[in-house]
Design an enzyme around this catalytic site. Sequence first.
Site, short mmCIF file in Angstrom:
data_model
loop_
_atom_site.label_atom_id
_atom_site.label_comp_id
_atom_site.label_asym_id
_atom_site.label_seq_id
_atom_site.Cartn_x
_atom_site.Cartn_y
_atom_site.Cartn_z
N LYS A 12 40.55 31.77 32.58
CA LYS A 12 39.27 32.03 31.85
C LYS A 12 39.65 31.27 30.47
CE LYS A 12 38.19 36.84 33.04
NZ LYS A 12 38.06 37.97 33.09
N TYR A 52 29.08 37.83 37.35
CA TYR A 52 29.42 39.14 36.80
C TYR A 52 28.19 40.18 37.06
CZ TYR A 52 33.54 37.71 34.69
OH TYR A 52 34.91 37.43 34.48
N ARG A 88 45.40 39.89 42.77
CA ARG A 88 45.26 41.07 41.83
C ARG A 88 46.41 41.66 41.28
NH1 ARG A 88 39.93 41.76 40.15
NH2 ARG A 88 40.52 44.10 39.69
N THR A 94 43.07 45.41 34.67
CA THR A 94 41.86 44.84 33.84
C THR A 94 42.24 44.42 32.47
OG1 THR A 94 40.39 45.30 35.45
CG2 THR A 94 39.74 44.61 33.36
N ASN A 115 41.55 38.61 28.88
CA ASN A 115 42.36 38.94 29.95
C ASN A 115 42.77 37.96 30.82
OD1 ASN A 115 40.40 38.94 31.37
ND2 ASN A 115 40.43 41.24 32.01
N HIS A 118 40.42 35.65 36.17
CA HIS A 118 39.75 36.23 37.22
C HIS A 118 40.30 36.25 38.71
CE1 HIS A 118 35.99 37.92 39.21
NE2 HIS A 118 36.44 37.07 40.26
P1 IDP Z 1 38.58 42.71 36.70
O1 IDP Z 1 38.56 41.55 36.10
O2 IDP Z 1 39.87 43.11 36.61
O3 IDP Z 1 38.01 42.77 37.97
P2 IDP Z 1 36.11 44.04 35.99
O4 IDP Z 1 35.99 45.62 35.92
O5 IDP Z 1 35.76 43.64 37.12
O6 IDP Z 1 37.68 43.74 35.71
O7 IDP Z 1 35.49 43.70 34.74
C1 IDP Z 1 35.18 42.05 34.59
C2 IDP Z 1 35.55 41.56 33.43
O8 IDP Z 1 34.73 42.05 32.56
C3 IDP Z 1 37.00 41.90 32.85
O9 IDP Z 1 37.94 41.04 33.48
C4 IDP Z 1 37.04 41.67 31.40
O10 IDP Z 1 36.92 40.19 31.10
C5 IDP Z 1 35.50 42.23 31.10
N1 IDP Z 1 35.65 43.67 30.87
C6 IDP Z 1 35.75 44.47 31.70
N2 IDP Z 1 35.48 45.89 30.97
C7 IDP Z 1 35.55 45.57 29.51
C8 IDP Z 1 35.48 46.09 28.23
O11 IDP Z 1 35.58 47.57 28.17
N3 IDP Z 1 35.27 45.47 27.24
C9 IDP Z 1 35.40 44.09 27.20
N4 IDP Z 1 35.38 43.41 28.40
C10 IDP Z 1 35.52 44.06 29.51
MG MG Z 2 36.28 42.28 38.65
#
Ligand code: IDP
Ligand code: MG
Length: 153
Positions: A12, A52, A88, A94, A115, A118
């Site tokens: 990212k 997304y 993962r 996350t 974070n 992806h």
């Molecule tokens: P993942 O990346 O661990 O699969 P997902 O729930 O699919 O997590 O969410 C996708 C991405 O959206 C996350 O990696 C993060 O960049 C962003 N994201 C998810 N939840 C939040 C939040 O509560 N605040 C800000 N960004 C978020």
């Molecule tokens: Mg995801």
Amino acid sequence: MANNEQTLVLIKPDAMERGLAGRIIARLEERGLKIVGVKLLRIDEALARRHYAAHVEKAFFPGLLRFITSAPVIAIVFQGKDAVEAVRQSMGATDPLKAAPGTIRGDWGLDIGRNLIHGSDSPETARVEIGLFFRPEEIADWARDTDRWITEP
Ligand code: IDP
Ligand code: MG
């Protein structure tokens, strides 16, 4: 077939800006996963909305959209035994504060909105996501000499 599972990884914008791309890729490569596709690209709004799609209605989506389009990313298809689950696990949770130390997010992250990486969350999602970023001819499903030292045939 799980020995040849494929998953989509995105390095990212925060990882690109912080110069962590090489170290993140190295962790996955050193674990035994094989790179079968790779490209640098700038995600535009249309691609972000497709990638997304599950999150477009969420309150955090506008911030996520600004973030994911803010710098180039490296998209990688990793292949290997249970590649989806392995990536993962190496990524961590996350929210980096909940990610275990030793994981990519747990070692280099503090904020859920920054974070670093992806990884597809299931083999079905992986197929869809790989299709968003790569044409079939851009995937090199190659036999690597070291594969037999990583996965029992
Ligand atoms: P993942 O990346 O661990 O699969 P997902 O729930 O699919 O997590 O969410 C996708 C991405 O959206 C996350 O990696 C993060 O960049 C962003 N994201 C998810 N939840 C939040 C939040 O509560 N605040 C800000 N960004 C978020
Ligand atoms: Mg995801």
